[in-house]
Design an enzyme around this catalytic site. Structure first.
Site, PDB file in Angstrom:
ATOM      1  N   GLY A  37       0.843  -1.207   0.000  1.00 36.30           N
ATOM      2  CA  GLY A  37       0.000   0.000   0.000  1.00 36.30           C
ATOM      3  C   GLY A  37       0.867   1.241   0.000  1.00 36.30           C
ATOM      4  O   GLY A  37       2.094   1.178   0.171  1.00 36.30           O
ATOM      5  N   LEU A  38       0.189   2.364  -0.170  1.00 35.76           N
ATOM      6  CA  LEU A  38       0.886   3.660  -0.226  1.00 35.76           C
ATOM      7  C   LEU A  38       1.622   3.961   1.077  1.00 35.76           C
ATOM      8  O   LEU A  38       1.275   3.416   2.133  1.00 35.76           O
ATOM      9  CB  LEU A  38      -0.135   4.774  -0.474  1.00 35.76           C
ATOM     10  N   SER A  39       2.569   4.865   0.995  1.00 38.83           N
ATOM     11  CA  SER A  39       3.203   5.389   2.206  1.00 38.83           C
ATOM     12  C   SER A  39       2.106   6.031   3.059  1.00 38.83           C
ATOM     13  O   SER A  39       1.264   6.765   2.543  1.00 38.83           O
ATOM     14  CB  SER A  39       4.255   6.434   1.802  1.00 38.83           C
ATOM     15  N   SER A  41      -0.302   4.383   4.567  1.00 41.89           N
ATOM     16  CA  SER A  41      -1.561   3.627   4.541  1.00 41.89           C
ATOM     17  C   SER A  41      -1.737   2.756   5.779  1.00 41.89           C
ATOM     18  O   SER A  41      -2.809   2.170   5.975  1.00 41.89           O
ATOM     19  CB  SER A  41      -1.647   2.768   3.268  1.00 41.89           C
ATOM     20  N   ARG A  70      15.936  -0.987   4.114  1.00 41.17           N
ATOM     21  CA  ARG A  70      16.722  -0.023   3.333  1.00 41.17           C
ATOM     22  C   ARG A  70      17.850   0.613   4.162  1.00 41.17           C
ATOM     23  O   ARG A  70      18.692   1.329   3.619  1.00 41.17           O
ATOM     24  CB  ARG A  70      15.798   1.064   2.749  1.00 41.17           C
ATOM     25  N   ASN A  87      14.724  -4.218  -4.747  1.00 37.86           N
ATOM     26  CA  ASN A  87      14.335  -4.163  -3.331  1.00 37.86           C
ATOM     27  C   ASN A  87      13.307  -5.257  -3.031  1.00 37.86           C
ATOM     28  O   ASN A  87      13.454  -6.054  -2.084  1.00 37.86           O
ATOM     29  CB  ASN A  87      13.742  -2.770  -3.061  1.00 37.86           C
ATOM     30  N   ILE A 110       5.924  -0.866   0.354  1.00 40.27           N
ATOM     31  CA  ILE A 110       5.008  -0.274  -0.638  1.00 40.27           C
ATOM     32  C   ILE A 110       4.802  -1.255  -1.794  1.00 40.27           C
ATOM     33  O   ILE A 110       3.700  -1.497  -2.222  1.00 40.27           O
ATOM     34  CB  ILE A 110       5.554   1.074  -1.168  1.00 40.27           C
ATOM     35  N   SER A 111       5.896  -1.816  -2.285  1.00 42.30           N
ATOM     36  CA  SER A 111       5.867  -2.766  -3.423  1.00 42.30           C
ATOM     37  C   SER A 111       4.846  -2.307  -4.467  1.00 42.30           C
ATOM     38  O   SER A 111       3.816  -2.966  -4.660  1.00 42.30           O
ATOM     39  CB  SER A 111       5.590  -4.194  -2.953  1.00 42.30           C
ATOM     40  N   GLY A 160       9.734  11.416  -7.758  1.00 41.27           N
ATOM     41  CA  GLY A 160       9.358  10.004  -7.887  1.00 41.27           C
ATOM     42  C   GLY A 160       8.779   9.439  -6.605  1.00 41.27           C
ATOM     43  O   GLY A 160       9.141   8.333  -6.201  1.00 41.27           O
TER      44      GLY A 160
HETATM   45  N1  PPS Z   1      10.272   8.261  -3.546  1.00 39.93           N
HETATM   46  C1  PPS Z   1       9.716   7.565  -2.563  1.00 39.93           C
HETATM   47  N2  PPS Z   1       8.593   6.848  -2.786  1.00 39.93           N
HETATM   48  C2  PPS Z   1       8.034   6.157  -1.796  1.00 39.93           C
HETATM   49  N3  PPS Z   1       8.535   6.074  -0.520  1.00 39.93           N
HETATM   50  C3  PPS Z   1       9.666   6.764  -0.253  1.00 39.93           C
HETATM   51  C4  PPS Z   1      10.289   7.550  -1.255  1.00 39.93           C
HETATM   52  N4  PPS Z   1      11.379   8.126  -0.700  1.00 39.93           N
HETATM   53  C5  PPS Z   1      11.430   7.733   0.586  1.00 39.93           C
HETATM   54  N5  PPS Z   1      10.405   6.913   0.859  1.00 39.93           N
HETATM   55  C6  PPS Z   1      10.240   6.243   2.164  1.00 39.93           C
HETATM   56  O1  PPS Z   1      10.617   4.895   1.932  1.00 39.93           O
HETATM   57  C7  PPS Z   1       9.634   4.000   2.402  1.00 39.93           C
HETATM   58  C8  PPS Z   1       9.259   2.967   1.334  1.00 39.93           C
HETATM   59  O2  PPS Z   1      10.238   2.016   1.150  1.00 39.93           O
HETATM   60  P1  PPS Z   1       9.856   0.659   0.444  1.00 39.93           P
HETATM   61  O3  PPS Z   1      11.099  -0.151   0.427  1.00 39.93           O
HETATM   62  O4  PPS Z   1       8.668   0.058   1.096  1.00 39.93           O
HETATM   63  O5  PPS Z   1       9.460   1.125  -1.036  1.00 39.93           O
HETATM   64  S1  PPS Z   1       9.327   0.261  -2.373  1.00 39.93           S
HETATM   65  O6  PPS Z   1       8.546  -0.944  -2.034  1.00 39.93           O
HETATM   66  O7  PPS Z   1      10.656  -0.080  -2.853  1.00 39.93           O
HETATM   67  O8  PPS Z   1       8.614   1.125  -3.325  1.00 39.93           O
HETATM   68  C9  PPS Z   1       8.409   4.790   2.718  1.00 39.93           C
HETATM   69  O9  PPS Z   1       7.990   4.298   3.982  1.00 39.93           O
HETATM   70  P2  PPS Z   1       6.460   4.038   4.351  1.00 39.93           P
HETATM   71  O10 PPS Z   1       5.899   5.403   4.597  1.00 39.93           O
HETATM   72  O11 PPS Z   1       6.552   3.219   5.605  1.00 39.93           O
HETATM   73  O12 PPS Z   1       5.776   3.298   3.248  1.00 39.93           O
HETATM   74  C10 PPS Z   1       8.859   6.256   2.754  1.00 39.93           C
HETATM   75  O13 PPS Z   1       9.011   6.664   4.086  1.00 39.93           O
HETATM   76  N1  ADP Z   2      -5.910   2.133  11.062  1.00 38.94           N
HETATM   77  C1  ADP Z   2      -5.439   3.357  11.265  1.00 38.94           C
HETATM   78  N2  ADP Z   2      -6.271   4.363  11.576  1.00 38.94           N
HETATM   79  C2  ADP Z   2      -5.808   5.610  11.766  1.00 38.94           C
HETATM   80  N3  ADP Z   2      -4.496   5.964  11.681  1.00 38.94           N
HETATM   81  C3  ADP Z   2      -3.632   4.995  11.372  1.00 38.94           C
HETATM   82  C4  ADP Z   2      -4.055   3.639  11.139  1.00 38.94           C
HETATM   83  N4  ADP Z   2      -2.958   2.912  10.838  1.00 38.94           N
HETATM   84  C5  ADP Z   2      -1.910   3.751  10.882  1.00 38.94           C
HETATM   85  N5  ADP Z   2      -2.295   4.986  11.204  1.00 38.94           N
HETATM   86  C6  ADP Z   2      -1.440   6.171  11.332  1.00 38.94           C
HETATM   87  O1  ADP Z   2      -1.080   6.534  10.000  1.00 38.94           O
HETATM   88  C7  ADP Z   2       0.278   6.900   9.942  1.00 38.94           C
HETATM   89  C8  ADP Z   2       1.009   6.013   8.945  1.00 38.94           C
HETATM   90  O2  ADP Z   2       1.016   4.675   9.430  1.00 38.94           O
HETATM   91  P1  ADP Z   2       2.204   3.698   9.083  1.00 38.94           P
HETATM   92  O3  ADP Z   2       1.888   2.405   9.716  1.00 38.94           O
HETATM   93  O4  ADP Z   2       3.518   4.318   9.402  1.00 38.94           O
HETATM   94  O5  ADP Z   2       2.028   3.604   7.494  1.00 38.94           O
HETATM   95  P2  ADP Z   2       3.021   3.028   6.385  1.00 38.94           P
HETATM   96  O6  ADP Z   2       3.899   1.995   7.060  1.00 38.94           O
HETATM   97  O7  ADP Z   2       2.116   2.419   5.355  1.00 38.94           O
HETATM   98  O8  ADP Z   2       3.767   4.200   5.872  1.00 38.94           O
HETATM   99  C9  ADP Z   2       0.836   6.784  11.358  1.00 38.94           C
HETATM  100  O9  ADP Z   2       0.808   8.062  11.950  1.00 38.94           O
HETATM  101  C10 ADP Z   2      -0.135   5.851  12.047  1.00 38.94           C
HETATM  102  O10 ADP Z   2      -0.240   6.105  13.423  1.00 38.94           O
END
Ligand code: PPS
Ligand code: ADP
Length: 207
Positions: A37-39, A41, A70, A87, A110-111, A160
Site C-alpha cells: 500500500g501507499l506510504s 496507509s 533499506r 528491493n 510499498i511494493s 518520484g
Molecule cells: N520516492 C519515494 N517513494 C516512496 N517512498 C519513499 C520515497 N522516498 C522515501 N520513501 C520512504 O521509503 C519507504 C518505502 O520504502 P519501500 O522499500 O517500502 O518502497 S518500495 O517498495 O521499494 O517502493 C516509505 O515508507 P512508508 O511510509 O513506511 O511506506 C517512505 O518513508
Molecule cells: N488504522 C489506522 N487508523 C488511523 N491511523 C492509522 C491507522 N494505521 C496507521 N495509522 C497512522 O497513519 C500513519 C502512517 O502509518 P504507518 O503504519 O507508518 O504507514 P506506512 O507503514 O504504510 O507508511 C501513522 O501516523 C499511524 O499512526
C-alpha cells in the site's frame, strides 16, 4: 536444482531437519504476509499489531519493513523503478527463507508494481503468500503524512514519490483488502484480528 543466477556447478544441500519438523516444533505453518500500500496507509502499524497479537498467542513472526531493510541489506538501492524491483526481489527471497524456517514473515513494503509482487508470490508454495492490500485513499495517506514526505513531494523536493509522481498498482486478486468494507475506521489491532482469523481459517496456526 536449477538456478537462473550466474553461478554454475552449485548443488543443493539437504538437511535432515526440514520445514515440516520446524513447523511441528513451532506449532505453526511458515508463510508470508505481504502488506502492500501507499506510504502512510498503515502497513507498519498493521505489521506491529500483528506481531504483537500473534506473539501473545505464542506464535513466532518476523517483520521485514521496507524502511528498515533499506537501512541495511538494501542500503544500496534508490527509489527508481529498477531499484524498487530489486528491493522487492530481495525482500521476497528473504521472506521465503523465513517462511521455510517455519516463521510467519510479515513484509510491509510499498511494493508498488504488480509484477514484482507476483514474482514474490511465485517463490512460495500455493497459499503461503498472503497478499494484504491497505486500501487507503491517497488523500487520507497524505493528510496523515507522519514523516512529512508527501509535503516534500508536493513541493518537488522529493522526486518520484509513490502516489504523487510515481505509480502504485493496486492488487487485482489479493487474499485480503483492508480496511474491510463498511469498517473504514478500523484500528490496526482490529485489522490484525481480521488477518489472524484468515490464518486460523487456512490452518496456519496449528495449536
Ligand atoms: N520516492 C519515494 N517513494 C516512496 N517512498 C519513499 C520515497 N522516498 C522515501 N520513501 C520512504 O521509503 C519507504 C518505502 O520504502 P519501500 O522499500 O517500502 O518502497 S518500495 O517498495 O521499494 O517502493 C516509505 O515508507 P512508508 O511510509 O513506511 O511506506 C517512505 O518513508
Ligand atoms: N488504522 C489506522 N487508523 C488511523 N491511523 C492509522 C491507522 N494505521 C496507521 N495509522 C497512522 O497513519 C500513519 C502512517 O502509518 P504507518 O503504519 O507508518 O504507514 P506506512 O507503514 O504504510 O507508511 C501513522 O501516523 C499511524 O499512526
Amino acid at each position: 536444482m536449477a538456478t537462473n543466477g550466474k553461478a554454475t556447478n552449485i548443488v543443493w544441500h539437504k538437511s535432515s531437519v526440514g520445514k515440516l519438523n520446524r513447523q511441528e516444533l513451532l506449532e505453526q505453518k511458515g508463510c508470508v504476509l505481504w502488506i502492500t500500500g501507499l506510504s502512510g496507509s498503515g502497513k507498519s502499524a498493521l505489521a506491529c499489531a500483528l506481531c504483537q497479537a500473534l506473539y501473545s498467542r505464542g506464535k513466532l513472526t518476523y517483520i521485514l519493513d521496507g524502511d528498515n531493510i533499506r537501512h541495511g541489506l538494501n542500503r544500496d538501492l534508490s527509489f527508481k523503478a529498477e531499484d524498487r524491483a530489486e528491493n522487492i526481489r530481495r525482500i521476497g527471497e528473504v521472506a521465503k527463507l523465513f517462511a521455510d524456517a517455519g516463521i510467519i514473515c510479515i513484509a510491509s513494503v510499498i511494493s508498488p508494481y504488480r509484477r514484482d509482487r507476483d514474482a514474490c508470490r511465485e517463490l512460495l508454495p500455493e497459499g503461503d503468500f498472503i497478499e494484504v492490500f491497505m486500501d487507503v485513499p491517497l488523500q487520507i495517506c497524505e493528510a496523515r503524512d507522519p514523516k512529512g514526505l508527501y509535503k516534500l513531494a508536493r513541493a518537488g523536493k522529493i522526486k518520484g514519490f509513490t502516489g504523487i509522481d510515481d505509480p502504485y498498482e493496486p492488487p487485482l486478486n489479493c487474499e485480503l483488502v483492508l480496511p474491510q468494507k463498511g469498517n473504514d475506521c478500523a484500528s490496526p489491532c482490529e485489522m490484525a484480528e481480521t488477518v489472524i482469523s484468515y490464518l486460523e481459517e487456512k490452518g496456519y496456526l496449528l495449536a
